[in-house]
Design an enzyme around this catalytic site. Structure first.
Site, PDB file in Angstrom:
ATOM      1  CG  HIS A 129      -0.127   0.007   2.525  1.00 35.68           C
ATOM      2  ND1 HIS A 129       0.386   1.156   3.071  1.00 35.68           N
ATOM      3  CD2 HIS A 129       0.241  -0.999   3.342  1.00 35.68           C
ATOM      4  CE1 HIS A 129       1.038   0.858   4.184  1.00 35.68           C
ATOM      5  NE2 HIS A 129       0.970  -0.451   4.365  1.00 35.68           N
TER       6      HIS A 129
ATOM      7  CG  HIS B 219      -0.626  -4.709   4.850  1.00 33.23           C
ATOM      8  ND1 HIS B 219      -1.051  -3.476   5.259  1.00 33.23           N
ATOM      9  CD2 HIS B 219      -1.738  -5.391   4.467  1.00 33.23           C
ATOM     10  CE1 HIS B 219      -2.364  -3.393   5.141  1.00 33.23           C
ATOM     11  NE2 HIS B 219      -2.811  -4.555   4.668  1.00 33.23           N
TER      12      HIS B 219
ATOM     13  CG  LEU C  62      -3.259   9.645   7.621  1.00 29.43           C
ATOM     14  CD1 LEU C  62      -4.753   9.597   7.866  1.00 29.43           C
ATOM     15  CD2 LEU C  62      -2.764  11.089   7.686  1.00 29.43           C
ATOM     16  CD1 TRP C  63      -1.414   6.567  12.567  1.00 30.26           C
ATOM     17  CD2 TRP C  63      -1.191   4.559  13.532  1.00 30.26           C
ATOM     18  NE1 TRP C  63      -2.229   6.546  13.676  1.00 30.26           N
ATOM     19  CE2 TRP C  63      -2.115   5.324  14.285  1.00 30.26           C
ATOM     20  CE3 TRP C  63      -0.906   3.261  13.950  1.00 30.26           C
ATOM     21  CZ2 TRP C  63      -2.739   4.822  15.429  1.00 30.26           C
ATOM     22  CZ3 TRP C  63      -1.521   2.756  15.085  1.00 30.26           C
ATOM     23  CH2 TRP C  63      -2.431   3.544  15.821  1.00 30.26           C
TER      24      TRP C  63
ATOM     25  CE  LYS D  62       7.020   1.292  12.186  1.00 30.82           C
ATOM     26  NZ  LYS D  62       6.855   0.931  10.802  1.00 30.82           N
TER      27      LYS D  62
END
Ligand SMILES: O=C(O)[C@H](O)COP(=O)(O)O
Length: 338
Positions: A93, A266, A97-98, A207
């Site tokens: 993808h 993903h 937003l994250w 992260k």
């Protein structure tokens, strides 16, 4: 509609398909049921199975590169040019937003950023000449947005339509009553098995801050090792147990039966599938990184997956090193639309 679209998609008579919906154990979901993901020793699973239905794919070998078969262009000469190779496109993808905020996302259902939307459109341009007969996405919106946006660029102009099998009523209420319209559609199947790996107690954490707190090496191990899960989450191995199983059970039979398939999913669910396709070892997969919105192309031929070209090459032809079948498909698009 689901059965009707699948009739077109996998060439199975409506009645037997309907029967198989009830009798078999292969499961598909829609994007609208509630996912309740948990992690067991066997990996990510869902607990609400009420809305699943079943599709049995045909496995007979048929033509691949004859998808430009509208009534006006189809003729008997086409059958001589049939090839037994199929295309498989894998697409991570676009930016979510994250991703933008550098947060662990996993199974949290976050949409694309504007940049992610643009990446998906760019990815669509890259694959605009490659045949697509069926689309699989995860159950998460960022993968579904990517697939749909990418298809807005496809030169064949077929309409991707999400299959709704969550209830008998959903099937009936989404039925299409024109055979011609069905032929101009691409079924889109959303499957939770293709979801991002469940990142456990890292979901929603930054992260960089996580690396500062637990150490870079520990976080790298959680993110990239094959069999070490993040706290209460899925390791890549656990993610592979459901993603690769789904690929083998549901998607490979479609490729075998002559369908060209696109998967929008993903980073980690695709890493596990690529590990299977490219026969990577658990050591080799550690360094496999996937960029957002860059499609990868495989040709499935004689039971083997052959990766074509480099996804970072500057030109479309360089990217995908067209096979003869792909070149013919492209030529048909040129003939049709110019
Ligand atoms: O879930 C996430 O945060 C990303 O989609 C993948 O993250 P990773 O690169 O840390 O595996």
């Amino acid at each position: 509609m689901a059965a009707a679209v699948f009739h077109q998609a996998i060439g199975t008579p409506y009645s037997s398909l309907h029967h198989e919906f009830r009798e078999n154990s292969l499961r598909l979901n829609s994007n609208s049921f509630r996912l309740e993901i948990g992690v067991s020793r066997r990996g990510c699973h869902r607990s609400d199975q009420r809305n699943f239905c079943v599709v049995q794919a045909s496995t007979s070998q048929t033509s691949v590169f004859d998808p430009v078969s509208s009534p006006s262009t189809n003729n008997t000469n086409n059958s001589k040019k049939k090839s037994n190779e199929t295309a498989l496109i894998l697409m991570r993808h676009g930016e979510s937003l994250w991703n933008e905020k550098n947060l662990f996302t996993g199974c949290v259902d976050v949409p694309l950023t504007k940049k992610g939307v643009e990446e998906a459109i760019e990815a669509g341009k890259r694959i605009s000449n490659i045949p697509v007969d069926m689309i699989y996405t995860s159950a998460l919106i960022r993968a579904q947005m990517t697939a749909m946006l990418a298809m807005t660029q496809h030169r064949r102009r077929k309409v991707p339509i999400i299959i709704h099998n969550e209830s008998e009523q959903a099937r009936i209420w989404s039925e299409i009553f024109s055979e011609d319209t069905k032929k101009q559609s691409i079924p889109v199947i959303a499957a939770w098995q293709l979801n991002e790996r469940m990142y456990g107690e890292l979901q929603g954490l930054n992260k960089q801050e996580t690396a500062d707190r637990y150490g870079k090496e520990q976080v790298h191990e959680w993110r990239r090792s094959y069999d070490i899960p993040p706290p209460n989450g899925e390791s890549l191995e656990m993610c592979a147990e459901r993603a690769v199983a789904y690929f083998k059970d549901q998607i490979e039979p479609q490729l075998l039966s002559g369908k060209n398939v696109m998967i929008a999913a993903h980073g980690n669910s695709l890493r596990s599938i690529i590990m299977y396709l490219d026969k990577l070892t658990s050591q080799e997969v550690i360094s496999l990184e996937l960029s957002t919105g860059i499609p990868m192309l495989y040709i499935f031929k004689e039971g083997k997956f052959i990766r074509r070209g480099s996804p970072v090459a500057p030109t479309e032809a360089g990217v995908y090193a067209y096979t003869r079948g792909l070149a013919q498909y492209r030529q048909k698009l040129d003939d049709m639309f110019h």
